[in-house]
Enzyme design. Structure first.
Site, PDB file in Angstrom:
ATOM      1  N   ALA A   3       0.835  -1.205   0.000  1.00  0.00           N
ATOM      2  CA  ALA A   3       0.000   0.000   0.000  1.00  0.00           C
ATOM      3  C   ALA A   3       0.862   1.245   0.000  1.00  0.00           C
ATOM      4  O   ALA A   3       1.956   1.257   0.580  1.00  0.00           O
ATOM      5  CB  ALA A   3      -0.898   0.011   1.227  1.00  0.00           C
ATOM      6  N   THR A   8       6.709   3.895   6.246  1.00  0.00           N
ATOM      7  CA  THR A   8       6.273   5.278   6.102  1.00  0.00           C
ATOM      8  C   THR A   8       6.916   6.096   7.224  1.00  0.00           C
ATOM      9  O   THR A   8       7.671   5.557   8.032  1.00  0.00           O
ATOM     10  CB  THR A   8       4.738   5.400   6.259  1.00  0.00           C
ATOM     11  OG1 THR A   8       4.412   5.209   7.638  1.00  0.00           O
ATOM     12  CG2 THR A   8       4.008   4.349   5.442  1.00  0.00           C
ATOM     13  N   LYS A  26      16.026   9.600  17.672  1.00  0.00           N
ATOM     14  CA  LYS A  26      16.896   8.416  17.734  1.00  0.00           C
ATOM     15  C   LYS A  26      17.523   8.276  19.117  1.00  0.00           C
ATOM     16  O   LYS A  26      17.634   7.174  19.659  1.00  0.00           O
ATOM     17  CB  LYS A  26      17.991   8.513  16.663  1.00  0.00           C
ATOM     18  CG  LYS A  26      17.428   8.360  15.249  1.00  0.00           C
ATOM     19  CD  LYS A  26      18.502   8.626  14.212  1.00  0.00           C
ATOM     20  CE  LYS A  26      17.954   8.479  12.812  1.00  0.00           C
ATOM     21  NZ  LYS A  26      18.822   9.082  11.802  1.00  0.00           N
ATOM     22  N   GLY A  33      20.148   5.767   3.899  1.00  0.00           N
ATOM     23  CA  GLY A  33      20.198   5.283   2.525  1.00  0.00           C
ATOM     24  C   GLY A  33      19.240   4.114   2.366  1.00  0.00           C
ATOM     25  O   GLY A  33      19.078   3.297   3.282  1.00  0.00           O
TER      26      GLY A  33
END
Ligand code: ADP
Ligand code: ASP
Ligand code: MG
Length: 843
Positions: free
Chosen positions: A528, A579, A706, A821
């Site tokens: 999706a 996402t 993070k 990356g």
């Protein structure tokens, strides 16, 4: 010899090689042909050919079911008429199914005098009877039995016509040779001893084939009584027992007994042989191969029984006999739908003698059969399963039986779960092995299915679990994979197919061959993006997914995604979130509680409120699901796993410092080379190292997230607000401007940055944007770090994490490498996906 027990046994065509004493030519052979063998003229022809082949060499008694679907239609006609409808539609359709075969034969010039005459007579008799039911608004069981038996009356006569036409000496026989042992219009028993001389007497000396209708017998008064639904198997078994047959054959539309229902488990295998007990357990809990009732006379008289395919008689089928080898731990898996589970619960049950007996008596008095019954070891509750059709009656009779206890609060209300199914694992070999139940339950859990009741019989030949009706298929498939497949299956739903998601799909495609070599069956079932969802009933073609998503994708909601698991019966269902959507991240708990594993590249869930952070972990644990997010920090670098291993082994973090942003690592490297800030940002942007809007990097929030994830991983109970964040550039300087004006605005800061860098250089240091945990506090800021220390060397997009721990000192543990990356991030996600699974053991 044919290698059986192969997947897709149905495609093997070989001559029959079984040469056992069972096929004793001197002895009588009983053959039963079911509805699936008698669906149409082709089926009748195929069945007649099978009969002819055997009748050349031995005497055969043939027992037939009705034409496929006819009994159901007759039943529908009766039920409709009882409810006030006319029922004629159903009746006419039943008759039409029979008539069409006669008509086709007439076109070929074949006369069917017996069948035609019978059908003509039945047409008016049945019409009158159904009209009568409509007028009365009820149908006595006696009439019901007569109407339903007509289907077998027709098919058996038609078979005699066909066999005679082929030149065989075929004789039709009434079922007056099957005297009945009890008065039950709908589910009677044959008096096998009394039947024996009658059957032998009926066989004329010159008869090659005697054909009888299955499904019913006659009582002492000569009235028709049925032998129960699917009763033709029992007719055949009773006749075989009474006539002392050497073999009973059940001819169907499948190659034999499969390890699971082949309509549900596509790689189910055909079994060579099963024991009577195994067959009994498998059929009792749903395997529609031979009726459980039929197995009793066969087993009692030790008559071997072959299950064979009418449409491919060259296959040996499955032999049900007492000498079945016990080398297989598990023989098969069956599932039974339309079950209701009923629970009686309450303190008043504890220590009371005879509760289970009262439950059984109450249900027996209503002729309700109990499929399984389990009592909790605390004696606090009893759960039993009955067929759903009996649910209402069962509840009522239990309420009456336990009226006193309910009145005095000794038991709580009797609770009924309607739409349930029983999934059972069967095999005599189970007795001799440990850990089968554990493997069974692990497999069911891998499908995200909740087990409500577990029952193991004292024979140890079967373990049964009760699950929700919708979960029966995924549970059956998962168990089949666990016990009969040597691959591990993972069904993947990918949400988000931007850079990382697309790269992940490419990696799946490139690795497909190697995964299969390593017995890993990774299947992408849905993809999706924010607008469309593409679902595949099978496996998505990864070479065309982009086009398919555009052309066939549908707009979607989260509920659509959740429903995929049960709709497609997914194994190890795993949702991948590629996402950056906070809304999606807030649904992980829902995914986990619906039985999905969650693999997240998205950091938002782990940086949301602590309460939700904990809830995700609790839900994953409670549901035995995995929540993995290795790429949240340092992309593909093994950060989370390393931290978790250290903490579990008793290590403690003293300080942490790290360069956690690929974009800022690039920008600060360029600054070190003397490039002004504005140019460095522009260059990093151009090289694709920054977010589309570089302010997302410059704000420091990505690094703060993070750092928070690392801090929580080592046990600090912090919220995002607790992280002190010093942005790379003052936010009020860049906040209110257009993105296109950003570089220009940064020029104003070039000089102050250059002087800071020079000052650092003078003391042998370089500037770096560092996340730091010290004294349980988290801070993200520009720091001047010695150029000869680990962080001093980090630039050009590299990340580094420096862990000073109790175990790692004085030299810290350093993890270093590209931390951003698509390729490395996708590889990290890929690794997480593979870590979601358990390995099936060999059977
Ligand atoms: P018939 O009326 O001809 O005896 P049924 O319709 O009662 O046949 O049952 C045949 C069907 O049972 C097969 O087509 C198959 O799909 C299904 N089935 C369910 N479980 C099994 C199993 N374990 N092995 C073989 N067939 C099974
Ligand atoms: N025709 C009957 C039924 O459908 C009996 C049988 O097929 O075995 O129940
Ligand atoms: Mg049938």
């Amino acid at each position: 010899m044919i290698r059986r027990d192969e997947p897709c046994g149905r495609s093997i065509r070989m001559p029959i090689e079984r040469d056992s004493p069972m096929n004793d030519k001197k002895k009588l052979l009983v053959q039963k042909f079911g509805g699936t063998s008698l669906a149409d003229l082709r089926g009748f022809d195929a069945s007649a050919s099978v009969i002819a082949q055997y009748a050349d060499e031995q005497r055969v008694i043939v027992v037939l079911s009705a034409v496929k679907g006819v009994t159901d239609l007759l039943l529908a006609a009766i039920d409709t008429a009882v409810e006030g409808g006319h029922g004629a539609e159903h009746l006419n359709e039943a008759i039409a199914r029979e008539q069409v075969i006669i008509d086709e034969l007439a076109e070929q010039g074949v006369l069917t005098s017996l069948a035609s005459e019978f059908l003509q007579e039945q047409q008016s008799v049945l019409t009158r009877r159904v009209e009568g039911i409509h007028l009365l608004g009820q149908c006595p069981d006696e009439t019901r039995a007569r109407i339903l038996a007509s289907g077998e009356g027709f098919s058996s006569r038609l078979m005699v016509d066909l066999l005679q036409q082929r030149g065989l000496r075929a004789q039709w026989s009434d079922v007056d040779v099957l005297p009945l042992a009890n008065e039950d219009w709908l589910d009677s028993l044959v008096d096998i001893d009394a039947a024996a001389p009658l059957i032998r007497g009926r066989l004329k000396d010159d008869t090659q084939v005697m054909v009888l209708p299955g499904f019913y017998g006659r009582n002492a008064r000569g009235d028709i009584q049925l032998l129960g639904r699917n009763g033709t198997d029992y007719s055949a078994a009773a006749i075989a027992a009474a006539a002392g047959a050497g073999l009973c054959q059940i001819w169907k539309d499948v190659d034999g007994f499969f390890t699971a229902d082949p309509r549900i488990v596509s790689n189910a295998r055909c079994l060579d042989e099963v024991s009577y007990d195994e067959a009994m357990e498998l059929t009792y809990f749903g395997a529609k191969v031979i009726s459980a009732k039929a197995l009793t006379p066969l087993a009692a008289n030790n008559i071997p029984c072959e299950v064979r395919n009418t449409y491919d008689p060259s296959l040996p089928g499955t032999l049900v006999h007492s000498e079945a080898q016990r080398t297989h731990v598990v023989r098969g898996i069956s599932h039974l739908h339309d079950v209701a589970s009923i629970t009686l619960q309450g303190g008043g049950l504890r220590g009371r003698v005879g509760i289970a007996r009262r439950v059984m008596d109450a249900l027996a008095s209503e002729s309700i059969s109990i499929l399984l019954i389990v009592q909790s070891s605390s004696e606090y509750s009893i759960t039993l399963c009955v067929r759903r059709a009996d649910e209402g009656k069962a509840r009522k009779s239990l309420e009456e039986e336990f009226h006193f206890e309910r009145l005095h609060g000794l038991i709580e209300e009797i609770s009924v779960q309607s739409d349930r199914a029983v999934v059972s694992l069967v095999g005599e070999g189970m007795k001799h092995y440990r850990g089968i139940a554990a493997r069974f339950l692990t497999a069911i859990s891998s499908a995200g299915v909740n087990v409500e009741v577990i029952a193991q019989g004292s024979t140890e030949c079967a373990i049964a679990v009760v699950v929700r009706g919708e979960d029966a298929q995924p549970a059956t498939r998962a168990c089949h994979t666990a016990f009969f497949s040597h691959s591990t299956h993972i069904d993947v739903i990918l949400l988000g197919c931007g850079n990382v998601g697309s790269e992940l799909l490419d990696q799946f495609q490139r690795q497909a061959g190697s995964l299969i070599e390593h017995h890993m069956d990774l299947r992408v079932r849905a993809i999706a993006n924010s607008e469309k969802l593409l679902i595949s009933d099978d496996v998505l073609d990864l070479s065309t997914w982009k086009q398919q998503l555009v052309e066939e994708g549908q707009s979607w909601t989260l509920q659509d995604v959740i429903e995929i698991r049960t709709r497609l019966g997914l194994l190890n269902p795993t949702i991948i979130d590629c996402t950056t959507d906070a809304g999606l991240a807030s649904e992980y708990v829902r995914f986990l509680s619906h039985g999905f594993n969650v693999v997240a590249a998205n950091k938002k869930a782990n940086t949301s409120k602590l309460e939700y952070y904990r809830e995700m972990r609790d839900t994953a644990a409670k549901n035995f699901r995995k929540f993995l997010y290795e790429t949240n920090v340092g992309a593909g670098l093994p950060v989370i796993d390393t931290l978790q291993s250290l903490i579990r082994s008793g290590d403690e973090l003293e300080t942490f410092e790290g360069i956690l942003s690929g974009s800022l690592s690039m920008i600060f490297g360029l600054l070190e080379d003397g490039m002004p800030l504005s140019k460095a940002v522009a260059e990093a942007m151009q090289l694709g190292f920054t977010e589309p809007d570089p302010r997302d990097d410059l704000s420091g929030m990505d690094v703060a997230r993070k750092l928070l994830i690392i801090a929580r991983e080592v046990g600090l109970q912090l919220e995002l607000d607790d992280i002190a964040v010093e942005s790379v550039v003052p936010l009020d300087h860049v906040d209110h401007i257009e993105r296109t004006e950003l570089i220009g605005a940064l020029e104003a800061l070039d000089d102050s940055f250059s002087s800071k860098i020079k000052a650092a250089e003078a003391s042998g240091k370089v500037l770096r944007y560092v996340g730091r945990i010290e004294n349980d506090k988290c801070r993200v800021a520009i720091e001047a770090v010695p150029s000869d220390k680990p962080l001093g060397a980090i630039r050009d997009g590299e990340n580094a994490l420096v862990l000073h721990t109790h175990y790692y000192q004085p030299i810290p543990l350093v993890l270093r490498g590209y931390g951003a990356g698509a390729a490395v991030t996708a590889a990290g996600v890929f690794g997480d996906i593979l870590r979601t699974v358990w390995r099936p053991l060999d059977n």
